[in-house]
Design a protein around this motif. Sequence first.
Motif, PDB file in Angstrom:
ATOM      1  N   LYS A   1      56.383   9.213  41.007  1.00 49.08           N
ATOM      2  CA  LYS A   1      56.329  10.552  41.598  1.00 49.08           C
ATOM      3  C   LYS A   1      54.934  11.138  41.488  1.00 49.08           C
ATOM      4  O   LYS A   1      54.108  10.698  40.686  1.00 49.08           O
ATOM      5  CB  LYS A   1      57.327  11.488  40.909  1.00 49.08           C
ATOM      6  CG  LYS A   1      57.074  11.705  39.432  1.00 49.08           C
ATOM      7  CD  LYS A   1      58.145  12.559  38.796  1.00 49.08           C
ATOM      8  CE  LYS A   1      57.904  12.787  37.314  1.00 49.08           C
ATOM      9  NZ  LYS A   1      57.837  11.548  36.526  1.00 49.08           N
TER      10      LYS A   1
ATOM     11  N   GLU B   1      53.199  14.785  40.747  1.00 52.70           N
ATOM     12  CA  GLU B   1      53.330  16.169  40.302  1.00 52.70           C
ATOM     13  C   GLU B   1      52.104  16.902  40.833  1.00 52.70           C
ATOM     14  O   GLU B   1      50.966  16.502  40.565  1.00 52.70           O
ATOM     15  CB  GLU B   1      53.361  16.247  38.782  1.00 52.70           C
ATOM     16  CG  GLU B   1      54.511  15.506  38.120  1.00 52.70           C
ATOM     17  CD  GLU B   1      55.787  16.318  38.056  1.00 52.70           C
ATOM     18  OE1 GLU B   1      55.771  17.483  38.530  1.00 52.70           O
ATOM     19  OE2 GLU B   1      56.794  15.798  37.545  1.00 52.70           O
TER      20      GLU B   1
ATOM     21  N   THR C   1      54.974  21.407  42.615  1.00 53.95           N
ATOM     22  CA  THR C   1      56.000  20.659  43.325  1.00 53.95           C
ATOM     23  C   THR C   1      55.964  19.209  42.886  1.00 53.95           C
ATOM     24  O   THR C   1      55.035  18.776  42.195  1.00 53.95           O
ATOM     25  CB  THR C   1      55.799  20.767  44.859  1.00 53.95           C
ATOM     26  OG1 THR C   1      56.960  20.289  45.533  1.00 53.95           O
ATOM     27  CG2 THR C   1      54.591  19.958  45.319  1.00 53.95           C
ATOM     28  N   ARG C   2      56.970  18.473  43.276  1.00 53.22           N
ATOM     29  CA  ARG C   2      57.085  17.060  42.919  1.00 53.22           C
ATOM     30  C   ARG C   2      57.660  16.311  44.112  1.00 53.22           C
ATOM     31  O   ARG C   2      58.625  16.743  44.723  1.00 53.22           O
ATOM     32  CB  ARG C   2      58.026  16.916  41.729  1.00 53.22           C
ATOM     33  CG  ARG C   2      58.309  15.468  41.328  1.00 53.22           C
ATOM     34  CD  ARG C   2      59.385  15.400  40.236  1.00 53.22           C
ATOM     35  NE  ARG C   2      58.977  16.138  39.069  1.00 53.22           N
ATOM     36  CZ  ARG C   2      59.769  16.970  38.412  1.00 53.22           C
ATOM     37  NH1 ARG C   2      60.987  17.208  38.825  1.00 53.22           N
ATOM     38  NH2 ARG C   2      59.331  17.579  37.332  1.00 53.22           N
ATOM     39  N   ILE C   3      57.016  15.171  44.459  1.00 53.87           N
ATOM     40  CA  ILE C   3      57.526  14.326  45.530  1.00 53.87           C
ATOM     41  C   ILE C   3      57.425  12.872  45.099  1.00 53.87           C
ATOM     42  O   ILE C   3      56.659  12.539  44.189  1.00 53.87           O
ATOM     43  CB  ILE C   3      56.760  14.546  46.856  1.00 53.87           C
ATOM     44  CG1 ILE C   3      55.328  13.991  46.760  1.00 53.87           C
ATOM     45  CG2 ILE C   3      56.740  16.020  47.262  1.00 53.87           C
ATOM     46  CD1 ILE C   3      54.648  13.890  48.092  1.00 53.87           C
TER      47      ILE C   3
ATOM     48  N   THR D   1      56.271   8.954  44.965  1.00 61.26           N
ATOM     49  CA  THR D   1      55.021   8.248  45.226  1.00 61.26           C
ATOM     50  C   THR D   1      55.296   7.018  46.090  1.00 61.26           C
ATOM     51  O   THR D   1      56.327   6.370  45.945  1.00 61.26           O
ATOM     52  CB  THR D   1      54.386   7.774  43.914  1.00 61.26           C
ATOM     53  OG1 THR D   1      54.240   8.895  43.042  1.00 61.26           O
ATOM     54  CG2 THR D   1      53.019   7.158  44.153  1.00 61.26           C
TER      55      THR D   1
ATOM     56  N   ALA E   1      51.427   9.971  50.660  1.00 65.80           N
ATOM     57  CA  ALA E   1      52.129  10.793  49.671  1.00 65.80           C
ATOM     58  C   ALA E   1      51.237  11.912  49.155  1.00 65.80           C
ATOM     59  O   ALA E   1      51.709  13.031  48.900  1.00 65.80           O
ATOM     60  CB  ALA E   1      52.614   9.912  48.517  1.00 65.80           C
TER      61      ALA E   1
ATOM     62  N   ALA F   1      51.259  14.553  51.756  1.00 63.90           N
ATOM     63  CA  ALA F   1      52.574  15.207  51.767  1.00 63.90           C
ATOM     64  C   ALA F   1      52.693  16.181  50.603  1.00 63.90           C
ATOM     65  O   ALA F   1      53.263  17.277  50.750  1.00 63.90           O
ATOM     66  CB  ALA F   1      53.681  14.153  51.699  1.00 63.90           C
ATOM     67  N   ALA F   2      52.154  15.814  49.438  1.00 64.61           N
ATOM     68  CA  ALA F   2      52.217  16.695  48.274  1.00 64.61           C
ATOM     69  C   ALA F   2      51.389  17.956  48.497  1.00 64.61           C
ATOM     70  O   ALA F   2      51.814  19.070  48.137  1.00 64.61           O
ATOM     71  CB  ALA F   2      51.723  15.951  47.033  1.00 64.61           C
TER      72      ALA F   2
ATOM     73  N   ALA G   1      53.272  20.177  50.862  1.00 59.93           N
ATOM     74  CA  ALA G   1      54.416  20.799  50.184  1.00 59.93           C
ATOM     75  C   ALA G   1      53.958  21.948  49.287  1.00 59.93           C
ATOM     76  O   ALA G   1      54.635  22.984  49.194  1.00 59.93           O
ATOM     77  CB  ALA G   1      55.169  19.751  49.363  1.00 59.93           C
TER      78      ALA G   1
ATOM     79  N   ASN H   1      61.601  21.516  42.119  1.00 56.11           N
ATOM     80  CA  ASN H   1      62.612  20.569  41.678  1.00 56.11           C
ATOM     81  C   ASN H   1      62.464  20.206  40.209  1.00 56.11           C
ATOM     82  O   ASN H   1      62.866  19.152  39.765  1.00 56.11           O
ATOM     83  CB  ASN H   1      62.521  19.285  42.513  1.00 56.11           C
ATOM     84  CG  ASN H   1      62.773  19.563  43.978  1.00 56.11           C
ATOM     85  OD1 ASN H   1      63.751  20.196  44.324  1.00 56.11           O
ATOM     86  ND2 ASN H   1      61.873  19.102  44.832  1.00 56.11           N
TER      87      ASN H   1
END
Length: 340
Positions: free
Chosen positions: A14, A16, A30-32, A34, A44, A47-48, A51, A322
């Motif tokens: 992931k 952070e 946020t967290r998405i 990886t 990614a 995208a982070a 977000a 999240n």
Amino acid sequence: MSGIRVGLDVGGTKIEALALGEDDTVLARTRIPTGWGDDAVIAAVFAAIEALAVAGGFAVSEVSSIGIGIPGLVDAPAGRVLHAVNLGVEDLDLAAAIRARIPVPVAIENDVKAAAVGAGSLRGDARSMAYLNLGTGVAAGIVIDGALWRGARGTAGEVGHLSVDPAGRVCGCGQRGCIETFCGGGAVMKAWGRGGELPIRDIFDLAEAGDDLAVELREGIAFGAASAIRSLVLSADVETVVIGGGITALGDRLMGDVRARLRSENAASPFLASLRLDERIELLPAGSPAASLGAALVGAALLHGEGPHTGRVVLAGSTAPNEPAPSERAETASEGALHG
């Protein structure tokens, strides 16, 4: 709103991410997940950032700098990731890839070194400290007089690969008995060999029930952590060692063992007793965004051509969309240490 600094902690499973405002207040976290491989990691990261912008109510165009902490070997001056095995990255000019779409200063730093900067900022005191990460592996970042110390070739703080038992288990680096073989989550899980959802917690629980292997491994974790602390203080004479990473989700159970080990060593050595090692350690509070915060500060330093600012950063009121509840956070972190 302007002057927004973004920091990302890119892990094996992931990312952070965190955004800092001009007044050092955290605007969003946020967290998405990886990705795997060069293209997926780059995607990614974008995208982070997007977000974060949504969560913080700002436009990506308002971002003034980006910092990224990433595991493995990093050429910080060049902004390249040279070896990040858990991400499928061998040689990636990550800074250039990001600047191609977001034309701002971009800093790339080893994740543990970035976390050291973040930990110092969270403490509000980074005059003389080390951040010891007890996760899948073991490493430290050292901050002296507010500046990150990388060493002559960038390996300062690699205490996980100091051999403390020449007859011990073989380490991934090829040596025997490295500190990491005692208190690194990956090595402990391999030695445990019983699986389980949260192996470290199982080891501590079963050690209290008298399981011989669990007792051996639990004692080894304390021995390894104490050895790392002793090495950091003796080599760099840091005043404080802040301990973080997935294994520290055990909190007081772990710290109690480590302090007891240090005190037993003090009893056998007046020299070690004079160092008061057991009084020079702190546990990073659960859920603290040390790595992503440090990355943001490292990135912001490029704006001024100086070392990362380590003054206190305000965390009050900031949450990750999240982020696990406190009761869940310990399990998530412990699992990450052994499986991430």
